[in-house]
Scaffold this motif. Structure first.
Motif, mmCIF file in Angstrom:
data_model
loop_
_atom_site.group_PDB
_atom_site.id
_atom_site.type_symbol
_atom_site.label_atom_id
_atom_site.label_comp_id
_atom_site.label_asym_id
_atom_site.label_seq_id
_atom_site.Cartn_x
_atom_site.Cartn_y
_atom_site.Cartn_z
ATOM 1 N N TYR A 47 0.916 -1.449 -0.230
ATOM 2 C CA TYR A 47 0.083 0.376 0.045
ATOM 3 C C TYR A 47 0.453 1.451 -0.153
ATOM 4 O O TYR A 47 1.911 1.922 0.729
ATOM 5 N N SER A 48 0.357 2.258 -1.280
ATOM 6 C CA SER A 48 0.912 3.724 -0.628
ATOM 7 C C SER A 48 0.183 4.535 0.354
ATOM 8 O O SER A 48 -1.399 4.312 -0.585
ATOM 9 N N ILE A 49 0.141 4.907 1.369
ATOM 10 C CA ILE A 49 -0.632 5.439 2.593
ATOM 11 C C ILE A 49 -0.446 6.686 2.318
ATOM 12 O O ILE A 49 0.926 7.313 2.818
ATOM 13 N N ASN A 50 -1.082 7.717 1.473
ATOM 14 C CA ASN A 50 -0.380 9.396 1.913
ATOM 15 C C ASN A 50 1.213 9.858 1.593
ATOM 16 O O ASN A 50 1.385 10.251 1.906
ATOM 17 N N GLY A 51 1.082 8.600 0.325
ATOM 18 C CA GLY A 51 2.373 8.868 0.061
ATOM 19 C C GLY A 51 3.944 7.860 0.672
ATOM 20 O O GLY A 51 4.703 7.692 0.158
ATOM 21 N N GLU A 52 3.095 7.520 1.913
ATOM 22 C CA GLU A 52 3.670 6.259 2.491
ATOM 23 C C GLU A 52 3.904 4.874 2.124
ATOM 24 O O GLU A 52 2.919 4.378 1.987
ATOM 25 N N PHE A 53 5.053 4.022 1.615
ATOM 26 C CA PHE A 53 4.736 2.632 0.991
ATOM 27 C C PHE A 53 4.714 1.569 2.918
ATOM 28 O O PHE A 53 5.533 2.004 4.009
ATOM 29 N N TYR A 54 3.514 1.001 2.591
ATOM 30 C CA TYR A 54 3.232 -0.289 4.159
ATOM 31 C C TYR A 54 3.566 -1.552 3.681
ATOM 32 O O TYR A 54 2.222 -1.878 2.130
ATOM 33 N N GLU A 55 4.320 -2.316 3.660
ATOM 34 C CA GLU A 55 3.807 -4.495 3.355
ATOM 35 C C GLU A 55 2.652 -4.581 4.327
ATOM 36 O O GLU A 55 1.636 -5.295 3.542
ATOM 37 N N ARG A 56 2.190 -4.406 5.535
ATOM 38 C CA ARG A 56 1.052 -4.389 6.006
ATOM 39 C C ARG A 56 0.032 -2.897 7.025
ATOM 40 O O ARG A 56 1.003 -1.665 6.589
ATOM 41 N N ALA A 57 -0.894 -2.946 6.802
ATOM 42 C CA ALA A 57 -1.921 -1.726 7.396
ATOM 43 C C ALA A 57 -3.001 -2.651 8.149
ATOM 44 O O ALA A 57 -4.067 -2.047 8.007
ATOM 45 N N ASP A 58 -2.246 -3.124 8.585
ATOM 46 C CA ASP A 58 -3.637 -3.975 10.048
ATOM 47 C C ASP A 58 -3.229 -2.632 10.893
ATOM 48 O O ASP A 58 -5.277 -2.570 11.091
ATOM 49 N N SER A 59 -2.692 -1.836 11.078
ATOM 50 C CA SER A 59 -3.269 -0.731 12.268
ATOM 51 C C SER A 59 -2.969 0.432 12.389
ATOM 52 O O SER A 59 -1.651 0.793 12.807
ATOM 53 N N LEU A 60 -3.204 1.278 11.824
ATOM 54 C CA LEU A 60 -2.780 2.826 11.588
ATOM 55 C C LEU A 60 -2.790 3.830 12.562
ATOM 56 O O LEU A 60 -4.213 4.007 12.286
ATOM 57 N N THR A 61 -3.127 4.579 12.402
ATOM 58 C CA THR A 61 -3.544 5.785 12.962
ATOM 59 C C THR A 61 -3.819 6.786 12.528
ATOM 60 O O THR A 61 -3.155 6.957 11.055
ATOM 61 N N MET A 62 -5.154 7.303 12.630
ATOM 62 C CA MET A 62 -5.093 8.434 11.850
ATOM 63 C C MET A 62 -6.946 9.226 12.767
ATOM 64 O O MET A 62 -6.718 8.834 13.582
ATOM 65 N N SER A 63 -6.906 10.821 12.703
ATOM 66 C CA SER A 63 -7.614 11.446 12.298
ATOM 67 C C SER A 63 -8.652 11.568 12.048
ATOM 68 O O SER A 63 -9.292 10.835 11.078
ATOM 69 N N GLU A 64 -10.330 11.515 12.878
ATOM 70 C CA GLU A 64 -11.897 10.685 12.331
ATOM 71 C C GLU A 64 -11.956 11.598 10.606
ATOM 72 O O GLU A 64 -12.472 11.989 10.353
#
Length: 180
Positions: free
Chosen positions: A13-30
């Protein structure tokens, strides 16, 4: 709030420009706007991007985003094929746990195979119809693989999620209960 991403296929995944192999638990604001770009690791699948506007629910042919609780948001991703879009309904992700396999078997109509996944003690307490009826009002399942303890959400057709837990005995499902 924690963002949990589950996919039915191997990908990064690329999440807001950063690459991740897993995205089980990321912190975000609602209130954050989050762009999730999916890069499948299989050459027959196509990449795509999903835009999350804070904690709003998302429902497309490829992505289903749902706020499970005040602290958890789940994004489930389906594969995108060259010609035909896949459908994520009632399909357990690869490497899913026992409870997801049980749910998938029941939803596909193979209640006998699902019943065989239960411990002898639980089979003595319930019959096949009771097992099927327990899951009948739900359309999706989301395992809480971001924490231990055998917890999962059952999601109905309106998008309401209820937290449940299960326990194992000798590798069989021994108990399923709704959490308070």
């Amino acid at each position: 709030m924690e963002l949990h991403i589950q996919s039915e296929f191997d990908c990064v995944y690329s999440i807001n420009g950063e690459f991740y192999e897993r995205a089980d638990s990321l912190t975000m604001s609602e209130y954050d706007v989050v762009y999730v770009t999916v890069f499948p690791l299989k050459h027959t699948l196509l990449p795509y991007t999903v835009k999350l506007n804070g904690a709003e629910n998302v429902k497309t042919e490829l992505a289903h985003g749902l706020r499970l609780s005040p602290d958890h948001y789940l994004l489930t991703l389906a594969p995108r094929y060259v010609i035909v879009y896949g459908n994520a309904s009632n399909v357990a992700p690869p490497q899913s746990g026992r409870i997801s396999r049980l749910f998938s078997l029941i939803k596909s109509g193979d209640v006998g195979a699902a019943y065989a996944m239960l411990s002898a003690d639980l089979r003595a307490e319930i019959d096949k119809n009771t097992l099927a009826d327990f899951f009948s009002e739900y359309e999706k399942i989301a395992e809480c693989n971001w924490e231990s303890g055998g917890k999962f959400y059952l999601i109905d057709k309106n998008g309401a999620a209820k937290l449940h837990s299960y326990s194992l005995k000798d590798e069989f499902i021994d108990d399923i209960s709704e959490c308070d």
